[in-house]
Each structure stands twice: as structure tokens, then as C-alpha cells.
Enzyme design. Sequence first.
Site, mmCIF file in Angstrom:
data_model
loop_
_atom_site.group_PDB
_atom_site.id
_atom_site.type_symbol
_atom_site.label_atom_id
_atom_site.label_comp_id
_atom_site.label_asym_id
_atom_site.label_seq_id
_atom_site.Cartn_x
_atom_site.Cartn_y
_atom_site.Cartn_z
ATOM 1 N N LYS A 213 0.886 -1.386 -0.082
ATOM 2 C CA LYS A 213 -0.026 -0.016 -0.191
ATOM 3 C C LYS A 213 0.856 1.187 -0.017
ATOM 4 O O LYS A 213 2.217 1.412 0.277
ATOM 5 C CB LYS A 213 -1.046 -0.165 1.281
ATOM 6 C CG LYS A 213 -1.906 -1.180 0.804
ATOM 7 C CD LYS A 213 -3.200 -0.972 1.838
ATOM 8 C CE LYS A 213 -4.395 -1.941 1.261
ATOM 9 N NZ LYS A 213 -5.598 -1.786 2.179
ATOM 10 N N ARG A 247 -4.214 -10.237 4.409
ATOM 11 C CA ARG A 247 -4.409 -10.208 2.938
ATOM 12 C C ARG A 247 -3.527 -9.717 2.119
ATOM 13 O O ARG A 247 -2.963 -8.506 2.272
ATOM 14 C CB ARG A 247 -5.841 -9.287 3.002
ATOM 15 C CG ARG A 247 -6.567 -9.507 1.565
ATOM 16 C CD ARG A 247 -7.661 -8.701 1.482
ATOM 17 N NE ARG A 247 -8.295 -8.687 0.161
ATOM 18 C CZ ARG A 247 -7.970 -7.668 -1.121
ATOM 19 N NH1 ARG A 247 -6.888 -6.790 -0.858
ATOM 20 N NH2 ARG A 247 -8.415 -7.921 -2.067
#
Length: 268
Positions: A213, A247
Site C-alpha cells: 500500500k 490479506r
Amino acid sequence: MPAPFRIMGIVNATPDSFSDGGRYLDATAAVAHARELEADGAAILDLGGESTRPGADPVPADEERRRVVPVIEALAAGGSAAQLSIDTIKLEVARAAVDAGATYVNDVTAFRHDPGMAALVAERGLDCCLMHMRGEPRTMQSDPVYDDVVSEVKAFLEERLAFAVAEGVPEERIQLDPGIGFGKTAEHNLELLARLDELVALGRPVLVGVSRKTFLGRITGRDVDDRLAATLAANVLAFTKGATIFRVHDVAPLRDALAVAAATVRAR
């Protein structure tokens, strides 16, 4: 002894996901990728046909179904041992995915976009993940402000947990996700990771999704495809704070990192 963590492998059947958009839009490529992730140690395969990256545009339900249902059908027919998850906010897509073999619903709106999702989960005996997100993908990164991000995310997740249970979803079927990167600044994300134990205190398994991210890129200066080390570090830290589901795009390296972290924690 069962593993103290589960890894959710990401399968984006989309043209515009922030990291791997377009790579697995073809169903055959998506199935092959999912099987590789399972072989690498993914206990859950999370299939998504609509990007939730900041600024992403909505996808019509028919197109989203077309992208994900053949992949789920192929994996289910092929005897996949991994749990099949559908990453969607749309009830009609979730229903089609469940009919195809999915047993897990990953809803980034926590049943707010379509409250009927809770009834589907309850009626079909599914597992689910409820995530915190401020706004929607197109707007969520527009100057997000919190008085105390951890307290506000905790209150939100507590409320959505209560809603799901009231709709008939057994509490043991519910997992919670603080929504790292969904309507949060880099500072908010780091605060959530540092105080993740406060969310674990809600009593449900906590899922974290930090893979590749933007906030990791801001810390390290690395491009999106070069954030593996940062992803591993953030997930190991989350594990030490009590997260149990992770995840990620890169399953095998995280499996090894978490195995070492778990062995160290057990040794102490």
C-alpha cells in the site's frame, strides 16, 4: 497444532487494481494465479472484480459477475482446498459467487452498501469480513480527519458487528478489518497498526490488508512492486498485536515471516 494465522491471497480479476490491475483479468490467468497462491500457503483466496483503490470507478454488477464467477466455478470444480472468498459490495454479485462455490464474503462497506448482504451470509452459513471505510473508493482519500482514528474505527466495527449479529449472522462467522488505507492518512494507518490490540479486544479475529500500500511507499520510497519487505514488516508487527488473518499479494514470503514470528511468540 493449527497455525495461529491464516493468509488470504489476493486475486484481482480487474483491469485497474493499484498493484496488479490487468494481470489476471483473463479467467484462465486468474485461476492459475489463485492455484499458485494456494500452493504457496493461502488458506483463503479472495476474488475481486471491482477495484477499491482510491479514485476507482464503480463497475456494473453484470460485468463484475462476468469477471469473478467463472474463476470461482473453476476453483471449486478443481477441488481447491482453500476457502473461496468474494470481495464485493453488491448483493447480486455475492449471491452468484456463493452459488458458484464461495463461502466467504469480504465486504469493504461492512454491509452498509447493501444491508441485505447480512441476510445472505446468515441464510447460507457463510463467513464474512466487515471493514471500516470512510466514504467510498472515489472519495475516501479526500482529506480524511479523525479525532482519534483507533477509537472511531473501533466504535464503527463494534456497531457493524452488532448489526450483523442482529441480522442472524453468528458472531463466530464474523471477522473485522480496520481498513488500512481506506479513508486514512499514512499517520492514521500507523496509529491503527500500533494500537491494533484495541481492536482485537472486540473479541473477533482481526484481518489486516497492508500489502504494497501507498503508505508503505511513502515510508520506504519504494514503488508499488518493490514493497515486499515493508509489507512483511507491517504484517509481522500486526501479528504481534493480535491480528490473525493477513490479506496479501505475496503469500509464500509472508507465510515464512509469520511462521518465524509465531514460533518466537510461542517460545516466549
